[in-house]
Design an enzyme around this catalytic site. Structure first.
Site, short mmCIF file in Angstrom:
data_model
loop_
_atom_site.label_atom_id
_atom_site.label_comp_id
_atom_site.label_asym_id
_atom_site.label_seq_id
_atom_site.Cartn_x
_atom_site.Cartn_y
_atom_site.Cartn_z
N THR A 1 5.47 -1.74 2.21
CA THR A 1 4.61 -2.76 2.80
C THR A 1 5.09 -3.10 4.20
O THR A 1 6.29 -3.20 4.45
CB THR A 1 4.55 -4.04 1.95
OG1 THR A 1 3.82 -5.05 2.65
CG2 THR A 1 5.94 -4.58 1.63
N HIS B 1 -3.83 -9.33 -5.35
CA HIS B 1 -5.18 -9.09 -4.85
C HIS B 1 -6.13 -8.59 -5.93
O HIS B 1 -7.20 -8.06 -5.62
CB HIS B 1 -5.13 -8.11 -3.66
CG HIS B 1 -4.37 -8.67 -2.50
ND1 HIS B 1 -3.64 -7.88 -1.63
CD2 HIS B 1 -4.20 -9.94 -2.08
CE1 HIS B 1 -3.06 -8.65 -0.72
NE2 HIS B 1 -3.39 -9.90 -0.97
N ALA C 1 0.81 -1.23 0.00
CA ALA C 1 0.00 0.00 0.00
C ALA C 1 0.83 1.27 0.00
O ALA C 1 0.42 2.29 -0.54
CB ALA C 1 -0.94 0.01 1.20
#
Length: 245
Positions: free
Chosen positions: A194, A119, A22
């Protein structure tokens, strides 16, 4: 000094793999959905991990889409210096692949081709009944009927679901295989943006068999002790300083 050390490692590498999370996207203005600010707690009745679960999607699809459109789709975001540098490294033949936990498609927008999206992606959506494909604009446009409107397939009427791995769902085997091969075949692994707290994605770094691990993250991670170089700065500012040669 740390950027100089990273430059030396990259210069001496023949095959680099990148594993990112992210923190790569937050530097493009995409918020980490786990951070609960005041607006979040006032607006949503459920924690994000519950909303982004398979069972919640099936049971409360409208509320799922209300959160999803507001928090997970960020079409105005642009690739940052980290995305662009990784694409440049790939074009130069030095990067074996990008393994990402992000779902925003910014690596591809920057020019990367070998991207393994653990994901999934908000850019892909499929009818759960007939499998018809829909782009992200279809999801956005369907929300004009109301922020909790459920997108339905124009061919069969089935519910359209994002190609995003929700909690309680397994990762795609083909994507995992590609990610493992990219990591296992690399001589250098750069881990960036991360916390390495999301499993099973984070466990993939253990397939690395090379000799140099670089960790670039603003906060400490569980893998710091494995790395030959740890840089506690934003990844866009770090990779932005690297020369590809």
């Amino acid at each position: 000094m740390s950027v100089e050390a990273l430059q030396k490692i990259i210069d001496n590498s023949r095959k680099i793999a990148f594993f990112g999370g992210a923190g790569v996207s937050t530097e493009s203005g995409i918020p980490d959905f786990r951070s609960q600010d005041g607006l979040y707690s006032q607006q949503w009745k459920y924690p994000p991990e519950e909303i982004l679960s398979h069972s919640f999607f099936m049971r409360n699809t409208g509320e799922f889409y209300r959160f999803y459109r507001e928090k997970m789709i960020c079409l105005d975001a642009k690739p940052n210096a980290a995305h662009l540098k990784l694409a440049e490294l790939e074009a130069a033949g030095k990067l074996a692949g990008v393994v990402t936990q992000n779902i925003d498609g910014l690596h591809q927008a920057a020019g990367s081709r070998k991207v393994f999206e653990l994901h999934g992606s908000v850019l892909r959506n499929n009818c759960m009944k007939c499998g018809a494909f829909y782009d992200v604009n279809f999801i956005v446009d369907s929300g004009r009927e109301g922020d909790s409107a459920i997108p339905h397939c124009s061919k069969c009427g089935g519910v359209v679901k994002p190609d995003v791995v929700l909690y309680e769902e397994g990762l795609d085997n083909e994507v995992i295989e590609g990610a493992v091969n990219a990591i296992a075949s690399a001589d250098t692994l750069i881990i960036g943006g991360t916390s390495l707290n999301v499993y099973p994605a984070a466990s993939l770094i253990h397939y690395f068999r090379g000799n140099k691990i670089v960790l670039i993250n603003k906060s400490p991670t569980s893998a710091d002790s494995m790395a030959q170089l740890v840089i506690t700065e934003g990844i866009a500012s770090v990779l932005g300083q690297i020369q590809v040669r």
